[in-house]
Design a protein around this motif. Structure first.
Motif, PDB file in Angstrom:
ATOM      1  N   ASN A   1      23.383  82.693  60.909  1.00 44.17           N
ATOM      2  CA  ASN A   1      22.263  82.438  60.009  1.00 44.17           C
ATOM      3  C   ASN A   1      21.251  83.575  59.988  1.00 44.17           C
ATOM      4  OD1 ASN A   1      22.275  79.530  58.700  1.00 44.17           O
ATOM      5  ND2 ASN A   1      23.368  79.469  60.636  1.00 44.17           N
TER       6      ASN A   1
ATOM      7  N   ALA B   1      23.238  85.016  52.886  1.00 47.88           N
ATOM      8  CA  ALA B   1      22.451  83.801  53.132  1.00 47.88           C
ATOM      9  C   ALA B   1      23.064  82.603  52.403  1.00 47.88           C
ATOM     10  CB  ALA B   1      20.999  84.010  52.689  1.00 47.88           C
TER      11      ALA B   1
ATOM     12  N   ALA C   1      26.073  81.594  54.362  1.00 52.52           N
ATOM     13  CA  ALA C   1      25.690  80.841  55.562  1.00 52.52           C
ATOM     14  C   ALA C   1      25.332  79.403  55.195  1.00 52.52           C
ATOM     15  CB  ALA C   1      24.521  81.528  56.266  1.00 52.52           C
ATOM     16  N   LEU C   2      24.657  79.228  54.053  1.00 56.36           N
ATOM     17  CA  LEU C   2      24.323  77.873  53.582  1.00 56.36           C
ATOM     18  C   LEU C   2      25.577  77.064  53.312  1.00 56.36           C
ATOM     19  CD1 LEU C   2      21.366  78.203  51.032  1.00 56.36           C
ATOM     20  CD2 LEU C   2      21.523  76.597  52.922  1.00 56.36           C
TER      21      LEU C   2
ATOM     22  N   SER D   1      27.684  76.231  56.589  1.00 59.25           N
ATOM     23  CA  SER D   1      27.089  75.395  57.635  1.00 59.25           C
ATOM     24  C   SER D   1      27.566  73.954  57.476  1.00 59.25           C
ATOM     25  CB  SER D   1      25.564  75.478  57.602  1.00 59.25           C
ATOM     26  OG  SER D   1      25.073  74.908  56.416  1.00 59.25           O
TER      27      SER D   1
ATOM     28  N   LYS E   1      20.251  74.354  55.970  1.00 56.28           N
ATOM     29  CA  LYS E   1      19.525  74.992  57.075  1.00 56.28           C
ATOM     30  C   LYS E   1      18.315  75.745  56.531  1.00 56.28           C
ATOM     31  CE  LYS E   1      22.484  73.939  60.385  1.00 56.28           C
ATOM     32  NZ  LYS E   1      23.056  72.694  59.922  1.00 56.28           N
TER      33      LYS E   1
ATOM     34  N   ILE F   1      16.501  78.146  57.744  1.00 52.81           N
ATOM     35  CA  ILE F   1      16.522  79.605  57.870  1.00 52.81           C
ATOM     36  C   ILE F   1      17.368  80.237  56.770  1.00 52.81           C
ATOM     37  CG2 ILE F   1      18.419  79.689  59.549  1.00 52.81           C
ATOM     38  CD1 ILE F   1      15.334  81.978  59.504  1.00 52.81           C
ATOM     39  N   SER F   2      18.463  79.591  56.392  1.00 56.65           N
ATOM     40  CA  SER F   2      19.307  80.136  55.322  1.00 56.65           C
ATOM     41  C   SER F   2      18.618  80.029  53.965  1.00 56.65           C
ATOM     42  CB  SER F   2      20.654  79.417  55.286  1.00 56.65           C
ATOM     43  OG  SER F   2      21.389  79.715  56.442  1.00 56.65           O
TER      44      SER F   2
ATOM     45  N   SER G   1      15.927  82.713  53.910  1.00 52.21           N
ATOM     46  CA  SER G   1      16.560  84.029  53.735  1.00 52.21           C
ATOM     47  C   SER G   1      17.043  84.221  52.305  1.00 52.21           C
ATOM     48  CB  SER G   1      17.750  84.180  54.692  1.00 52.21           C
ATOM     49  OG  SER G   1      17.313  84.226  56.015  1.00 52.21           O
TER      50      SER G   1
ATOM     51  N   PHE H   1      19.955  73.038  64.197  1.00 50.82           N
ATOM     52  CA  PHE H   1      21.127  73.481  64.944  1.00 50.82           C
ATOM     53  C   PHE H   1      21.324  72.621  66.192  1.00 50.82           C
ATOM     54  CE2 PHE H   1      19.575  77.163  62.613  1.00 50.82           C
ATOM     55  CZ  PHE H   1      20.724  77.547  61.943  1.00 50.82           C
TER      56      PHE H   1
END
Length: 196
Positions: free
Chosen positions: A9, A39, A42-43, A46, A53, A55-56, A59, A110
């Motif tokens: 992430n 990003a 990562a989304l 996940s 998430k 953070i994603s 970002s 997480f």
């Protein structure tokens, strides 16, 4: 909490930072676009995918804005964005993470994947995640400040390497260690303080 999932992430920030250093100043839009795509990846990768998430999402938004600006600005503005936006993105992300700590510490998402649902409301679980998210927010702001110092001292190559590369890598390594060790210390009765 799995450190490897956390690194995935933060991969957009890491890749953006590297690309912003090696690409010419007119490549900041490309660096932002690559980071935004990472990003988004990562989304989508996940699990569970919902809720997304934090953070994603942060970002994705920050890097999409940098990509849009970098791909549409003129050459002079693009050079300024490459110098200061590339360095300042850490400050922005870190401050956003810190602003969200009272609402939803990003590490909690997480940690919930590893901890039974019955523990999610416990004061210890909440405290650990507030501490971890605060530490990450401060560390990312420090990364941004370090990169700003490096950008402002780029004519002094050795100092620029220290603040632009060595110090950021050291901060990330220390935060990964802290993320792994702090919950274990709390679980064994030693609430401990900040990063090692």
């Amino acid at each position: 909490m799995k450190v490897s999932v956390l690194v995935l992430n933060f991969l957009p920030l890491i890749v953006f930072s590297l690309l912003a250093r090696v690409l010419p100043s007119n490549g900041i839009g490309v660096a932002g676009l690559v980071a935004a795509v990472l990003a988004l990846g990562a989304l989508l990768l996940s699990r569970p995918i919902l809720p997304p998430k934090i953070i994603s999402v942060l970002s994705l938004v920050v890097f999409a804005v940098i990509a849009a600006l970098g791909l549409t600005l003129g050459r002079q503005d693009d050079a300024r964005l490459a110098t200061w936006g590339g360095a300042g993105v850490g400050v922005v992300l870190g401050l956003l993470i810190l602003a969200l700590v009272p609402v939803m510490p990003f590490t909690e998402q997480f940690a919930r994947e590893q901890v039974p649902r019955s523990a999610w409301g416990s004061p210890t679980f909440r405290r650990v995640n507030r501490v971890l998210s605060t530490a990450w927010g401060v560390a990312i702001v420090a990364l941004g400040v370090s990169r700003i110092v490096a950008a402002s001292l780029e004519r002094f190559h050795a100092i620029e390497v220290i603040f632009g590369l060595i110090l950021p890598v050291w901060i990330i390594v220390q935060m990964l260690r802290f993320t792994k060790s702090y919950p274990e210390r709390v679980a064994h009765g030693g609430a401990g303080g900040g990063p090692d």
